[in-house]
Design a protein around this motif. Structure first.
Motif, PDB file in Angstrom:
ATOM      1  N   VAL A  24       0.837  -1.204   0.000  1.00 42.87           N
ATOM      2  CA  VAL A  24       0.000   0.000   0.000  1.00 42.87           C
ATOM      3  C   VAL A  24       0.874   1.256   0.000  1.00 42.87           C
ATOM      4  O   VAL A  24       0.618   2.203  -0.746  1.00 42.87           O
ATOM      5  N   ILE A  25       1.934   1.273   0.820  1.00 46.76           N
ATOM      6  CA  ILE A  25       2.782   2.468   0.883  1.00 46.76           C
ATOM      7  C   ILE A  25       3.532   2.659  -0.430  1.00 46.76           C
ATOM      8  O   ILE A  25       3.705   3.792  -0.903  1.00 46.76           O
ATOM      9  N   SER A  26       3.952   1.575  -1.058  1.00 42.45           N
ATOM     10  CA  SER A  26       4.582   1.684  -2.375  1.00 42.45           C
ATOM     11  C   SER A  26       3.608   2.275  -3.396  1.00 42.45           C
ATOM     12  O   SER A  26       3.973   3.155  -4.195  1.00 42.45           O
ATOM     13  N   SER A  27       2.354   1.813  -3.352  1.00 41.23           N
ATOM     14  CA  SER A  27       1.317   2.363  -4.245  1.00 41.23           C
ATOM     15  C   SER A  27       1.079   3.839  -3.941  1.00 41.23           C
ATOM     16  O   SER A  27       0.904   4.660  -4.853  1.00 41.23           O
ATOM     17  N   GLN A  28       1.047   4.175  -2.645  1.00 33.30           N
ATOM     18  CA  GLN A  28       0.881   5.566  -2.216  1.00 33.30           C
ATOM     19  C   GLN A  28       2.006   6.432  -2.766  1.00 33.30           C
ATOM     20  O   GLN A  28       1.767   7.506  -3.355  1.00 33.30           O
ATOM     21  N   ASN A  29       3.241   5.994  -2.602  1.00 38.97           N
ATOM     22  CA  ASN A  29       4.380   6.799  -3.040  1.00 38.97           C
ATOM     23  C   ASN A  29       4.407   6.973  -4.553  1.00 38.97           C
ATOM     24  O   ASN A  29       4.781   8.034  -5.056  1.00 38.97           O
ATOM     25  N   ASP A  30       3.980   5.930  -5.273  1.00 41.45           N
ATOM     26  CA  ASP A  30       3.856   6.058  -6.728  1.00 41.45           C
ATOM     27  C   ASP A  30       2.833   7.138  -7.082  1.00 41.45           C
ATOM     28  O   ASP A  30       3.051   7.944  -7.990  1.00 41.45           O
ATOM     29  N   GLY A  31       1.704   7.141  -6.343  1.00 39.58           N
ATOM     30  CA  GLY A  31       0.674   8.158  -6.576  1.00 39.58           C
ATOM     31  C   GLY A  31       1.172   9.558  -6.267  1.00 39.58           C
ATOM     32  O   GLY A  31       0.907  10.513  -7.017  1.00 39.58           O
ATOM     33  N   LEU A  32       1.924   9.705  -5.176  1.00 35.78           N
ATOM     34  CA  LEU A  32       2.457  11.024  -4.803  1.00 35.78           C
ATOM     35  C   LEU A  32       3.438  11.509  -5.857  1.00 35.78           C
ATOM     36  O   LEU A  32       3.452  12.700  -6.206  1.00 35.78           O
ATOM     37  N   ASN A  33       4.242  10.611  -6.389  1.00 35.39           N
ATOM     38  CA  ASN A  33       5.181  11.000  -7.441  1.00 35.39           C
ATOM     39  C   ASN A  33       4.461  11.373  -8.727  1.00 35.39           C
ATOM     40  O   ASN A  33       4.911  12.243  -9.477  1.00 35.39           O
ATOM     41  N   ARG A  34       3.318  10.724  -8.946  1.00 34.36           N
ATOM     42  CA  ARG A  34       2.589  10.948 -10.191  1.00 34.36           C
ATOM     43  C   ARG A  34       1.775  12.236 -10.135  1.00 34.36           C
ATOM     44  O   ARG A  34       1.786  13.036 -11.060  1.00 34.36           O
ATOM     45  N   HIS A  35       1.015  12.438  -9.054  1.00 31.16           N
ATOM     46  CA  HIS A  35       0.122  13.601  -9.017  1.00 31.16           C
ATOM     47  C   HIS A  35      -0.072  14.169  -7.610  1.00 31.16           C
ATOM     48  O   HIS A  35      -1.091  14.814  -7.344  1.00 31.16           O
ATOM     49  N   THR A  66       6.287   5.140   5.500  1.00 28.28           N
ATOM     50  CA  THR A  66       5.513   6.225   6.102  1.00 28.28           C
ATOM     51  C   THR A  66       4.173   6.366   5.394  1.00 28.28           C
ATOM     52  O   THR A  66       4.119   6.576   4.178  1.00 28.28           O
ATOM     53  N   VAL A  67       3.101   6.216   6.160  1.00 28.06           N
ATOM     54  CA  VAL A  67       1.753   6.406   5.611  1.00 28.06           C
ATOM     55  C   VAL A  67       1.443   7.901   5.628  1.00 28.06           C
ATOM     56  O   VAL A  67       1.542   8.552   6.673  1.00 28.06           O
ATOM     57  N   ARG A  68       1.054   8.443   4.478  1.00 29.40           N
ATOM     58  CA  ARG A  68       0.750   9.872   4.354  1.00 29.40           C
ATOM     59  C   ARG A  68      -0.754  10.045   4.179  1.00 29.40           C
ATOM     60  O   ARG A  68      -1.249  10.327   3.092  1.00 29.40           O
ATOM     61  N   PHE A  69      -1.499   9.813   5.269  1.00 21.86           N
ATOM     62  CA  PHE A  69      -2.951   9.889   5.164  1.00 21.86           C
ATOM     63  C   PHE A  69      -3.432  11.260   4.687  1.00 21.86           C
ATOM     64  O   PHE A  69      -4.507  11.369   4.089  1.00 21.86           O
ATOM     65  N   ASP A  70      -2.652  12.309   4.940  1.00 22.42           N
ATOM     66  CA  ASP A  70      -3.050  13.659   4.511  1.00 22.42           C
ATOM     67  C   ASP A  70      -3.094  13.788   2.997  1.00 22.42           C
ATOM     68  O   ASP A  70      -3.685  14.737   2.473  1.00 22.42           O
ATOM     69  N   LYS A  71      -2.506  12.825   2.286  1.00 21.41           N
ATOM     70  CA  LYS A  71      -2.501  12.856   0.820  1.00 21.41           C
ATOM     71  C   LYS A  71      -3.483  11.845   0.215  1.00 21.41           C
ATOM     72  O   LYS A  71      -3.590  11.733  -1.001  1.00 21.41           O
ATOM     73  N   TRP A  72      -4.179  11.123   1.084  1.00 22.68           N
ATOM     74  CA  TRP A  72      -5.095  10.089   0.589  1.00 22.68           C
ATOM     75  C   TRP A  72      -6.435  10.696   0.178  1.00 22.68           C
ATOM     76  O   TRP A  72      -6.947  11.619   0.809  1.00 22.68           O
ATOM     77  N   GLU A  73      -7.007  10.138  -0.869  1.00 24.58           N
ATOM     78  CA  GLU A  73      -8.383  10.440  -1.263  1.00 24.58           C
ATOM     79  C   GLU A  73      -9.098   9.104  -1.386  1.00 24.58           C
ATOM     80  O   GLU A  73      -8.769   8.293  -2.257  1.00 24.58           O
ATOM     81  N   VAL A  74     -10.041   8.851  -0.475  1.00 23.00           N
ATOM     82  CA  VAL A  74     -10.636   7.523  -0.330  1.00 23.00           C
ATOM     83  C   VAL A  74     -12.042   7.486  -0.923  1.00 23.00           C
ATOM     84  O   VAL A  74     -12.923   8.268  -0.543  1.00 23.00           O
ATOM     85  N   PHE A  75     -12.241   6.556  -1.833  1.00 21.69           N
ATOM     86  CA  PHE A  75     -13.561   6.274  -2.402  1.00 21.69           C
ATOM     87  C   PHE A  75     -13.967   4.857  -1.994  1.00 21.69           C
ATOM     88  O   PHE A  75     -13.151   4.089  -1.493  1.00 21.69           O
ATOM     89  N   PHE A  76     -15.220   4.527  -2.247  1.00 22.58           N
ATOM     90  CA  PHE A  76     -15.722   3.201  -1.903  1.00 22.58           C
ATOM     91  C   PHE A  76     -15.965   2.396  -3.179  1.00 22.58           C
ATOM     92  O   PHE A  76     -16.626   2.871  -4.102  1.00 22.58           O
ATOM     93  N   ALA A  77     -15.411   1.179  -3.212  1.00 21.43           N
ATOM     94  CA  ALA A  77     -15.571   0.319  -4.375  1.00 21.43           C
ATOM     95  C   ALA A  77     -17.027  -0.087  -4.548  1.00 21.43           C
ATOM     96  O   ALA A  77     -17.500  -0.318  -5.663  1.00 21.43           O
ATOM     97  N   ASP A  78     -17.735  -0.162  -3.441  1.00 20.12           N
ATOM     98  CA  ASP A  78     -19.186  -0.331  -3.478  1.00 20.12           C
ATOM     99  C   ASP A  78     -19.739   0.174  -2.155  1.00 20.12           C
ATOM    100  O   ASP A  78     -19.001   0.362  -1.185  1.00 20.12           O
ATOM    101  N   GLU A  79     -21.022   0.433  -2.154  1.00 13.66           N
ATOM    102  CA  GLU A  79     -21.663   0.920  -0.935  1.00 13.66           C
ATOM    103  C   GLU A  79     -23.117   0.499  -0.947  1.00 13.66           C
ATOM    104  O   GLU A  79     -23.741   0.332  -2.000  1.00 13.66           O
ATOM    105  N   ARG A  80     -23.630   0.322   0.246  1.00 12.73           N
ATOM    106  CA  ARG A  80     -25.031  -0.073   0.410  1.00 12.73           C
ATOM    107  C   ARG A  80     -25.887   1.182   0.530  1.00 12.73           C
ATOM    108  O   ARG A  80     -25.429   2.184   1.085  1.00 12.73           O
ATOM    109  N   ALA A  81     -27.103   1.128   0.027  1.00 14.31           N
ATOM    110  CA  ALA A  81     -28.011   2.290   0.070  1.00 14.31           C
ATOM    111  C   ALA A  81     -28.647   2.381   1.451  1.00 14.31           C
ATOM    112  O   ALA A  81     -29.838   2.124   1.644  1.00 14.31           O
ATOM    113  N   VAL A  82     -27.819   2.738   2.423  1.00 15.83           N
ATOM    114  CA  VAL A  82     -28.262   2.862   3.818  1.00 15.83           C
ATOM    115  C   VAL A  82     -27.638   4.124   4.405  1.00 15.83           C
ATOM    116  O   VAL A  82     -26.651   4.641   3.872  1.00 15.83           O
ATOM    117  N   PRO A  83     -28.181   4.641   5.508  1.00 10.24           N
ATOM    118  CA  PRO A  83     -27.556   5.809   6.152  1.00 10.24           C
ATOM    119  C   PRO A  83     -26.108   5.510   6.558  1.00 10.24           C
ATOM    120  O   PRO A  83     -25.726   4.349   6.755  1.00 10.24           O
TER     121      PRO A  83
END
Length: 263
Positions: A24-35, A66-83
């Motif tokens: 995950v951190i490797s993927s994160q760092n690739d994303g930070l380098n990219r955009h 190092t996890v850089r949560f301040d740079k994360w943008e989190v979406f949901f791959a799926d979600e239930r239609a509930v509150p």
């Protein structure tokens, strides 16, 4: 034979968490380098708890750990239609397992929950969530599909992933980024989900599947022609070497596909 997914099988939950963290951190760092951001989609189920174990362990302070949560943008791959505070909500699950436990010094991610205004209309709920993707990635008329830095997915005992179920018409959806489903075979019936083309378009795609209860479906997905047509098998086919499975020895017991012990 074309390029294939990576199947990692670990002897303990600690080893799985450690390797998932590195990935995950490797993927994160690739994303930070990219955009200068890390755009990630996550599923529910047992995944948030495994993710919390992997990411909330203190690192060694190097950029590679190092996890850089301040740079994360989190979406949901799926979600239930509930509150959002409902027991079936993937947002609530991620919030309680991970988001609420992030230490202040690691920063807080931007999180994109569904708009609960539209719970009674799953098509509109899906359309509104698709607009969230448009705002973050690009206008739909300028890109065919958004590209996630990483999608973290689960695998159901029937081979479903996200809210893409075996033999469902949604598996053939090719235009929408986010689609509604009102007849989910697993309750709750009303949900939204990222579509198969969007999932396989990600730069990296990871499944987490653990426990003896997964061994039959894992054997089917990796060792049989029938399993290649299951939603998880279709992600394997479409994502090929971009796909990595993080599993334990219980889940891969009897699987003939070649397994690896570490990244």
């Amino acid at each position: 034979m074309g390029k294939q997914p990576n199947l990692y099988s670990f002897s303990s939950s600690d080893a799985l968490a450690k390797n998932l963290r590195s990935y995950v951190i490797s993927s994160q760092n690739d994303g930070l380098n990219r955009h200068d951001a890390f755009k990630i989609a996550v599923s529910g189920g047992s995944l948030p708890a495994v993710l919390a174990k992997a990411l909330l362990t203190p690192g060694n302070g190097t950029p590679e750990d190092t996890v850089r949560f301040d740079k994360w943008e989190v979406f949901f791959a799926d979600e239930r239609a509930v509150p959002l505070d409902h027991a079936d909500s993937n947002y609530k699950l991620l919030k309680s397992e991970l988001l609420d436990k992030i230490p202040a010094e690691l920063g807080q991610p931007i999180v994109h929950p569904i708009d609960v205004t539209y719970l009674d209309d799953v098509q509109e709920l899906a359309d509104q969530y698709e607009q969230e993707l448009v705002k973050s990635f690009a206008a739909k008329d300028s890109v065919k599909l958004p590209i996630f830095d990483l999608l973290l997915l689960g695998c159901g005992p029937d081979g479903h992933t996200c809210s893409l179920f075996p033999n469902h018409s949604l598996l053939r959806e090719s235009d929408a980024w986010v689609a509604p489903i009102s007849d989910s075979p697993k309750p709750p019936a009303k949900r939204i989900t990222l579509t198969l083309p969007l999932v396989t378009h990600g730069l990296k795609i990871a499944f987490v599947a653990t426990g003896e209860g997964k061994k039959d479906v894992m054997k089917k997905i990796f060792d049989t022609e029938e399993g290649q047509g299951l939603p998880c098998g279709l992600v394997n086919e479409g994502g090929a070497e971009k796909v990595s499975w993080f599993t334990d020895v219980s889940a891969t017991q009897g699987v003939g596909f070649p397994k690896r012990g570490s990244l």
